[in-house]
Design an enzyme around this catalytic site. Structure first.
Site, PDB file in Angstrom:
ATOM      1  N   GLN A  91     -87.344  15.495  63.587  1.00 61.35           N
ATOM      2  CA  GLN A  91     -85.891  15.572  63.654  1.00 61.35           C
ATOM      3  C   GLN A  91     -85.273  15.293  62.285  1.00 61.35           C
ATOM      4  OE1 GLN A  91     -85.149  12.920  67.092  1.00 61.35           O
ATOM      5  NE2 GLN A  91     -85.335  14.814  68.272  1.00 61.35           N
ATOM      6  N   ALA A  92     -83.976  15.637  62.163  1.00 66.04           N
ATOM      7  CA  ALA A  92     -83.298  15.481  60.865  1.00 66.04           C
ATOM      8  C   ALA A  92     -83.410  14.047  60.345  1.00 66.04           C
ATOM      9  CB  ALA A  92     -81.830  15.878  61.019  1.00 66.04           C
ATOM     10  N   CYS A  93     -83.412  13.073  61.276  1.00 61.16           N
ATOM     11  CA  CYS A  93     -83.467  11.661  60.867  1.00 61.16           C
ATOM     12  C   CYS A  93     -84.880  11.217  60.497  1.00 61.16           C
ATOM     13  CB  CYS A  93     -82.939  10.794  62.008  1.00 61.16           C
ATOM     14  SG  CYS A  93     -83.836  11.072  63.546  1.00 61.16           S
ATOM     15  N   GLY A  94     -85.873  12.090  60.695  1.00 57.82           N
ATOM     16  CA  GLY A  94     -87.252  11.750  60.358  1.00 57.82           C
ATOM     17  C   GLY A  94     -88.093  11.365  61.565  1.00 57.82           C
TER      18      GLY A  94
END
Ligand code: FMN
Length: 187
Positions: free
Chosen positions: A156-159
């Site tokens: 995900q974008a947050c890692g």
């Protein structure tokens, strides 16, 4: 394909840029698309981009003064053949399940006529997606007759790695086309 009319709603997720690909795909395949957004979606994507892709005004502000504006949320519900909320944030999913109607997207949903399809494509962090409140809201929306799409598993974008990624635009396009039974010569 067809001239089916799609109300394309966006809420405030990092996946708004992927939704733009889907809007473009729909327009190129002769779907008529009108976009509607939550105020927070416009922090991720500009009105000009959505107007440029759809060729139509964007419905984002309920109280803006312009002719016939006041009735748009109820008029729109009579206009479209299918509505999709993509990306759907945890916030807007939970608001819809609770019957909250405090922006253009949630107010349109409360005016939705369940004779026509309403699709939701969630996009969020894995913990938001797995949160008991979000799970309960998704169940509530399904019981109402909303088609809630699955999400992808991955980075995900947050890692984080997990469920909650928006499905690829190509997959969502296929789901919309199947829902409307579009094919050569239809509508
Ligand atoms: C960079 C960034 C990315 C975000 N991405 C998401 C997301 O993909 N899904 C989600 O549910 N919320 C996401 N959020 C949080 C929402 O933007 C926030 O809950 C907001 O209140 C949603 O507003 P809306 O549902 O009215 O559009 C993100 C926030 C930031 C700052």
């Amino acid at each position: 394909m067809s001239n089916y009319r799609i109300l394309f709603q966006l809420s405030g997720s990092i996946a708004c840029f992927k939704a733009c690909n889907l809007i473009s795909m729909l327009v190129k395949n002769n779907f008529e698309v009108v976009c509607s957004t939550t105020p927070n979606a416009l922090k991720f994507i500009g009105i000009s981009t959505l107007e440029g892709l759809s060729g139509r005004n964007v419905y984002h502000e309920m109280f803006e003064s312009r002719p016939k504006k006041a009735l748009e949320h109820t008029e729109l519900s009579k206009w479209y053949d299918l509505c999709i909320l993509c990306p759907a944030t945890a916030n807007v999913i939970n608001k819809m399940a609770a019957g909250i109607a405090d922006d253009a997207v949630t107010t349109s949903f409360l005016a939705h006529d369940f004779k026509t399809p309403y699709l939701i494509a969630p996009a969020m962090n894995k913990n938001m997606y797995d949160h008991p409140t979000t799970k309960r809201s998704i169940m509530t929306l399904k019981q109402m007759g909303v088609t809630v799409l699955d999400t992808d598993f991955g980075r995900q974008a947050c890692g984080d790695v997990g469920n909650g990624r928006l499905l690829p635009p190509e997959d969502i396009f296929e789901i919309i086309a199947n829902k409307l039974n579009t094919g050569p010569g239809e509508k």
